[in-house]
Write an enzyme that holds these catalytic residues in place. Structure first.
Site, mmCIF file in Angstrom:
data_model
loop_
_atom_site.group_PDB
_atom_site.id
_atom_site.type_symbol
_atom_site.label_atom_id
_atom_site.label_comp_id
_atom_site.label_asym_id
_atom_site.label_seq_id
_atom_site.Cartn_x
_atom_site.Cartn_y
_atom_site.Cartn_z
ATOM 1 N N ARG A 39 0.850 -1.192 0.000
ATOM 2 C CA ARG A 39 0.000 0.000 0.000
ATOM 3 C C ARG A 39 0.883 1.238 0.000
ATOM 4 N NH1 ARG A 39 -3.620 -2.727 -1.496
ATOM 5 N NH2 ARG A 39 -5.403 -3.465 -0.276
ATOM 6 N N HIS A 64 -0.706 0.536 -9.982
ATOM 7 C CA HIS A 64 -1.443 -0.410 -9.115
ATOM 8 C C HIS A 64 -1.959 -1.605 -9.927
ATOM 9 C CE1 HIS A 64 -3.662 -0.672 -5.021
ATOM 10 N NE2 HIS A 64 -3.448 -1.877 -5.515
#
Lengths: 309, 309
Positions: free
Chosen positions: B224, B272
């Site tokens: 993250r 991502h």
């Protein structure tokens, strides 16, 4: 025993040190200081100047400083009948497999597109299959091609291979011959070349081969520059038949400054580093064959000159 | 049974189609058209707006659309006591392992330097160890980190791992706790972060952690964005403590146009995409847990809210 050492890319000092540990009695003569040519028993060479080896009347063995021997067989005055040995070193084999895994993963994961997107500050996720859904073709299933194909299989890719003569690899469909080549190409979204360079394989990566691949396929060449017809690659990239190429080897090395490959957005260049000769490990293989010469035992990794590999 | 679907990155139509095959009786309500909130039994969500889940009085189950649940636990008004499930899908696990293998191989094979050399038309081979001589550290040994560490080991890397609590992985030294972290960092030339995002791990990739790595180490963050202190990374790249960073996740996604990461020569960005949720395979895991809800059986991949993963 006296060994001639000749290379413009390998370190004579490193080879001297490593071979000295294994064969203290060996005398290394580093080109061009070869002393009396009649004293040379064996030659450890990379790209020997044409005619040189023919001037060594007592030469009994020629060992390549690389996995290929094309650079030796290219000499038209190569003395016939002298055994020629390939260099087979697990360290180099591992290095080549790493290189192939990196480049195939890169193409599989659309890295050239993501690099261009970063340059343009574009955030755009792309659809991404798993490796099991990606069909990879390996041209050449010798020591290097076979190991790299097995490593790609372990990564999960759907791998098949091709070579001129029939071979078997566990779990990997292997094609051979001209019909087999067409079948291999048809199923290869990513095609890797690890063929030996011979008259039969020179220029094999040409417009005809590209046309046999699925549209938008990518290629990796880490064999020899002469496998590739450079103009055909540029045309195939232009017309979209080939989407990307990763090249470690070139017809002219170092790649000339003005060569169009340097700045092509879909050609990725590495400076012939896929699998460098590594004296600390390769010296053992060379020393073993020099001992075999002294003892009159059969050599390992001898080239079949009629096959040229 | 009625399932609320909410995501700004996943396709409701794809999920509808895949879940419909497995659970024909399931009714999907796609945010914001949720109809009567009292009818919602379960929620399949990515980054739900804070307060939303608390407005569903009969909610019995919350399923994350990703491997992490930090985006759910971030909601201060999250209704307590409702089971929260991580999404565990072998397809996603494989995708993450591929991504980690690509990026670690890239750093190992000095690809950022070779890319810069190509840009500058520089032909300069660099010394290159084998993977066995490259020490890689994995932060996080859960489903994703554990699988990626094992894959790196298969590639030949010298891999060790760390997580907060003690874990064992076959053939991979595993450290834990604060002392264990220092020991892991000390031996990690390439460090990969696949930790869950919790209050204990937020900001873990900071100046202090970088200082514990060998000088010139490289990092990969595919966990993250909030694991990384961005200013500390820029400083560590500037002073040479960190040589390169591959980042798939960011504090702010999409990464803003003016963010300094985009054009940093030693930061490689992917949008991502390390391991996207894949409805054709992930739907089976979701459907299984929805059946368990209906039948009152224990759920799979339930989060320990006290641990936050």
């Amino acid at each position: 025993m006296i060994l001639l050492f000749l290379s413009d890319v390998d370190s004579a000092a490193d080879w001297q040190a490593e071979l000295g540990k294994l064969l203290p009695e060996l005398e290394l003569r580093v080109w061009p200081d070869i002393g009396d040519p009649t004293e040379i028993d064996a030659a450890l060479v990379w790209r020997p100047p044409p005619g040189l080896l023919d001037q060594l009347p007592n030469l009994k063995l020629i060992i390549s400083l690389g996995a290929g021997v094309d650079h030796i067989l290219a000499d038209p005055s190569l003395p016939p009948g002298i055994p020629i040995l390939r260099l087979v070193d697990p360290y180099m084999t591992v290095a080549m497999s790493e290189y192939v895994q990196l480049q195939v993963l890169r193409l599989h994961r659309q890295d050239l597109i993501y690099r261009a997107q970063q340059q343009a500050r574009v955030w755009r996720p792309l659809p991404q299959p798993n490796a099991a859904e990606r069909r990879v073709g390996m041209l050449g299933l010798g020591v290097l091609g076979g190991a790299a194909a097995l490593c790609l299989k372990v990564l999960g890719f759907n791998v098949a291979g091709w070579c001129r003569t029939e071979r078997k690899l566990p779990g990997i469909p292997a094609f051979h011959g001209a019909d087999g080549l067409a079948a291999l190409l048809e199923r290869s979204e990513i095609l890797v070349c690890l063929l030996p360079l011979t008259p039969a394989t020179a220029g094999i990566l040409d417009a005809r081969l590209f046309a046999g691949l699925p549209r938008g396929a990518a290629i990796v060449n880490c064999a020899r520059g002469a496998h590739l017809v450079e103009a055909d690659l540029l045309a195939a990239l232009d017309n979209g038949q080939i989407s990307a190429a990763v090249l470690d080897v070139f017809g002219d090395e170092p790649l000339p400054q003005q060569h169009p490959f340097w700045r092509h957005p879909r050609i990725l260049i590495t400076p012939h580093v896929a699998a460098a000769t590594h004296p600390p490990t390769a010296a053992a293989a060379v020393a073993d064959n020099l001992r075999r010469l002294r003892q009159g035992r059969p050599f390992l990794n001898r080239v079949d000159v009629s096959m040229r590999y």
